[in-house]
Design a protein around this motif. Sequence first.
Motif, PDB file in Angstrom:
ATOM      1  N   SER A   1       0.462   5.852  -4.588  1.00 15.77           N
ATOM      2  CA  SER A   1       0.175   7.240  -4.254  1.00 15.77           C
ATOM      3  C   SER A   1      -1.271   7.361  -3.802  1.00 15.77           C
ATOM      4  CB  SER A   1       0.411   8.146  -5.459  1.00 15.77           C
ATOM      5  OG  SER A   1      -0.570   7.904  -6.455  1.00 15.77           O
ATOM      6  N   ALA A   2      -1.568   8.438  -3.099  1.00 16.15           N
ATOM      7  CA  ALA A   2      -2.933   8.664  -2.629  1.00 16.15           C
ATOM      8  C   ALA A   2      -3.908   8.765  -3.802  1.00 16.15           C
ATOM      9  CB  ALA A   2      -2.983   9.933  -1.779  1.00 16.15           C
TER      10      ALA A   2
ATOM     11  N   GLU B   1       0.809  -1.223   0.000  1.00 13.58           N
ATOM     12  CA  GLU B   1       0.000   0.000   0.000  1.00 13.58           C
ATOM     13  C   GLU B   1       0.843   1.275   0.000  1.00 13.58           C
ATOM     14  OE1 GLU B   1      -3.864   0.967   2.568  1.00 13.58           O
ATOM     15  OE2 GLU B   1      -2.029   1.457   3.675  1.00 13.58           O
ATOM     16  N   SER B   2       1.946   1.276   0.727  1.00 17.81           N
ATOM     17  CA  SER B   2       2.731   2.502   0.847  1.00 17.81           C
ATOM     18  C   SER B   2       3.451   2.869  -0.442  1.00 17.81           C
ATOM     19  CB  SER B   2       3.751   2.368   1.990  1.00 17.81           C
ATOM     20  OG  SER B   2       4.675   1.339   1.732  1.00 17.81           O
TER      21      SER B   2
ATOM     22  N   SER C   1      -4.749  -0.584   7.251  1.00 20.78           N
ATOM     23  CA  SER C   1      -4.426   0.384   6.209  1.00 20.78           C
ATOM     24  C   SER C   1      -3.941   1.675   6.862  1.00 20.78           C
ATOM     25  CB  SER C   1      -5.664   0.653   5.353  1.00 20.78           C
ATOM     26  OG  SER C   1      -5.450   1.746   4.478  1.00 20.78           O
ATOM     27  N   THR C   2      -3.108   2.381   6.137  1.00 19.89           N
ATOM     28  CA  THR C   2      -2.708   3.720   6.585  1.00 19.89           C
ATOM     29  C   THR C   2      -3.384   4.804   5.756  1.00 19.89           C
ATOM     30  OG1 THR C   2      -0.770   3.679   5.129  1.00 19.89           O
ATOM     31  CG2 THR C   2      -0.468   2.896   7.407  1.00 19.89           C
ATOM     32  N   HIS C   3      -4.299   4.384   4.881  1.00 20.23           N
ATOM     33  CA  HIS C   3      -4.953   5.342   3.982  1.00 20.23           C
ATOM     34  C   HIS C   3      -6.468   5.324   4.099  1.00 20.23           C
ATOM     35  CE1 HIS C   3      -5.393   7.891   0.423  1.00 20.23           C
ATOM     36  NE2 HIS C   3      -6.348   7.059   0.027  1.00 20.23           N
TER      37      HIS C   3
ATOM     38  N   LEU D   1      -4.595   5.206  -5.091  1.00 23.72           N
ATOM     39  CA  LEU D   1      -5.461   4.487  -4.163  1.00 23.72           C
ATOM     40  C   LEU D   1      -6.900   4.973  -4.267  1.00 23.72           C
ATOM     41  CD1 LEU D   1      -3.125   4.403  -1.038  1.00 23.72           C
ATOM     42  CD2 LEU D   1      -3.841   2.420  -2.372  1.00 23.72           C
ATOM     43  N   ASP D   2      -7.065   6.283  -4.344  1.00 25.20           N
ATOM     44  CA  ASP D   2      -8.424   6.845  -4.356  1.00 25.20           C
ATOM     45  C   ASP D   2      -9.151   6.545  -5.662  1.00 25.20           C
ATOM     46  OD1 ASP D   2      -8.197   7.815  -1.789  1.00 25.20           O
ATOM     47  OD2 ASP D   2      -7.536   9.810  -2.417  1.00 25.20           O
TER      48      ASP D   2
ATOM     49  N   TYR E   1      -8.572   3.222  11.059  1.00 24.92           N
ATOM     50  CA  TYR E   1      -8.289   2.764   9.704  1.00 24.92           C
ATOM     51  C   TYR E   1      -8.809   1.351   9.444  1.00 24.92           C
ATOM     52  CZ  TYR E   1      -5.352   6.887   9.227  1.00 24.92           C
ATOM     53  OH  TYR E   1      -4.916   8.183   9.158  1.00 24.92           O
TER      54      TYR E   1
ATOM     55  N   TYR F   1      -2.800  -3.600  -1.450  1.00 29.11           N
ATOM     56  CA  TYR F   1      -3.868  -3.078  -2.301  1.00 29.11           C
ATOM     57  C   TYR F   1      -4.086  -4.067  -3.444  1.00 29.11           C
ATOM     58  CZ  TYR F   1      -5.979  -0.196  -5.972  1.00 29.11           C
ATOM     59  OH  TYR F   1      -6.788   0.287  -6.977  1.00 29.11           O
TER      60      TYR F   1
END
Length: 965
Positions: A365-366, A361-362, A484-486, A369-370, A504, A418
Amino acid sequence: MKHFRRVLLPLLTVALLVSSLPSFSQTPASQTSFSQTPEPRIKGPITEASRVVLSNSRTPRVHTADDLGALSSETPIPGITLVFKRSATQEATLQELLSAQQNPASPLYHQWLTPETFATRFGVADQDIAATQSWLVSRGFHIDSVSRSRDRITFSGTAAQVQAAFGTELHNYRTEGELHFAPAADLTLPAELTPVTAAVLHLSDFRPKPNLKVQTHPHPDYTTLATQTHYLGPQDIATMYDLNTLYSSGFTGSGQGLAVVGQSDADTTSAVSFFKGNLSPGSIGNISFVLVPGSGVEAISPGDEGESEIDLEYSSGIATEANIFFVHVGANQNYDVFDALAFTIDQNIAPVISISYGVCESLMSATDLDQGNALFERAAAQGQTIVAAAGDSGSTACVDFTSSGLSLTQQQALSVSYPADSPYVTAIGGTQMATGTFAPGSSQYWSAANNENLSSSLLSYVPEVVWNEGSSSFGIAAGGGGASTHFSRPTWQSAVPGIPSGAYRLLPDVALQSSIASPGFLFCSGDPSLTNSQGETASCANGLGGSNTNFPVAGGTSFATPIFAGLIAILNQAQQETGQGNINPILYGLASNPASYAAVFHDIVSGTNACASTTPSCAAPGESGYTATPGYDEATGLGSVDFGQLAKALPSSPTTKLVPTTIRINSVGTDTPGDIAVQITVGPAISPVNAVALTGGISVSLDGTVLNPSLAFPSTPYYNDGGQLITFPFPQPSTPGSHLLTVAYPGDATLSPSIATYAFQVGNLTATGSFTVAAANITVANGSQGSIPISATPAGGYSGRVAWSLAAATSTGTSEVCYFISASTTNNPNAATLNIGVGSACTRVVSGEPTSFRTLTSHASSRRETSSKWRSTPGIVIYAGLLVGGSFFTRRRRRLSPSLWLAVAFITIASLGLSGCGGSGGGSSGGTGNTTPPPNASTYTLTLTGTDSVNTAIKASTNFTLTVN
């Protein structure tokens, strides 16, 4: 009054949606309208008076790579995709709808949207699509397509056009011995376009690479007559998780659709067919291939091929009569498995989707992911259940990304994968049977083999623990899990004992058998990267036995994932529904009640997914894992599932008590040139006591375009039970490729709705043209190694993927010659580097591991085999969970030799050797063998052959000379 105010807005929204939805959610879009349509958000033309940076649009994969400078300006960049994002109002309304669709008390419970209905309410305005297309065309791009949801535009151009439009150059980068291209900086967009843009995809050519390990024993078999050893197949899984109670009621997935997504062609005529013939009922006739448009011709990729075959074997092995759609990408480097996933959602191909790939996941990018999560929200609204592997790296999903800009501390940190981390995806973790429960022979859990090998010997559920077979020698091999961190904690992930505090998303959601050897899963594959250590050329050449009679065994969440997907397809049939959507809220709702938790789930309370303390890249075990505890835990989620009990516990929907219907579509001949004709059968799925009369008609759509919104039934039923048969001709599509014909029956007060998809192909989808191959002469000293570039130069429009083979023209001489093939230093996907070693170079051991080289044999004994050094190691294990994601992929470098760089260059290796002189016969299969040095310089003629990986009629050869000093 406070309570009233708090629920008033959602109730009003639901009321609005109810009034605008049809009685059957899969009604064609022409019969559906919302009272609201998207408002234009791009005001006026796109002028580029100012530009704005699209943050985090450059792949982190190249942060530590060697920058080799700008890509050639004329390099074609196909399949670029601009993804729009929803407005805040649209997103809020969608969240309310998604909640209502999973609330049994809501009138919208399981009322799914069609892609067109979704686009009408949640896509972007037509004016915004037109303005963006106009700008792209003004920049020289060619518009390829607009998604059915009207939130994505796909286009193609050159590297120079990308630089001019998006404000950054595309550069060549070398990382882990591979050559790739990617943006040199974050993209910039015109200020008018930035607020509505979520991401721009396909500006780099990194592709997912699977991490597979195979275990082969002298004769591992499914409860063998000789050894009484136990292994797992689909019928054992059916026993383990109480699926036989559904089978006995006639629920096998009949009339249901299930999509498996992949990024390589697969072998169903031999590998999957052999598997089903030996371990699973049914045939391969219900498996349809769908090639993603624009992704190139059919092509095979080592590693990916095996993953595809495993997914097909176990999804169809569980849902034995379901319609399985294998949606995959072709040879185009710019497309990967996530494009297959997006196409499956955009076309609403099936209500269940299985994906066995994932990425740390890290490293996402945001924005990436979005945009992915927004796609999964759409799938949920359409009634699609996405099932994804939680990974095979335990609690450290980033541990394998050694060259992706991550420090050792970051690789060892707690992390998840992810797309399993999305709240709109069901994340599947891993379990294994408890120690002592699978000893050879008969027991309370297993029957013995008396007169023949048993394809099903499990007698009952077996106690489970967390899957964790990692060790200092093997590395990390455990079920993925963590936080998750997002993504924020969804509201439904609560009220279950064991759920820790936090904000999270937690995963996995559930866990199923994933073990490699406790016990392991049997499989069949034509993938050379999965052949075993004793020289198999095919894993199932004799029934389940390979060419050398060995039986390969594997494990990983890549088995658990298609198994769970198959189980959901059966639930759809049992519930008489066209989909479950995001099933997570229902699962957690059942787990919040102690009685239903105890009935539906097997709570796993023993084990951990922490890495072994001596495992390379492992931090302190207490800092790198989660322990199974009563209730939910981040090692196995809610636990494993009793599917017989789950079917009983699921809330009923408005269609559950109706007479179930089914649709079957078969091709027939037609007298009209250029037409295609199909026979559509619609009727009761089970024989009713009295004949039923189908009312109304069916809608027929082709690739999302309605051909007939209400094709009426004949006045007289065709079948005694009231079923109808309609012959429907339609013009053959002019575009070559895969096409999808969808038929929907809306149901009535007596009969349940049903929907079916028929996949067919137009034109030739395999490579055409030709190529020539080139290789230079080479001189290598005894005990040393050398290398030369090899390549295939296309002609006549060839665009396929080349599989290489190497053989000797003679079998004289006393020296051992060996080789491996690594990636090219060019962007040509059909180029590679041939590395040749002589004498002791073929037996040299580095860091305690076997040499990467393979023994060369003569033409008579040449064969296609894996390029992995693990072939020369006895007792190998593979776990079939993959590490993938957008542009951020890697592999376990410490366990894969440079010879597997071939998979990166997309060239299948065929290993072939030159035997020693003096009548010693063929070379050793393990790549070591005789190392007697030559007395004098010797010259050998070697033949390099390139063959298209699918269309084997396309091939070319060249001879070159090897001189050994």
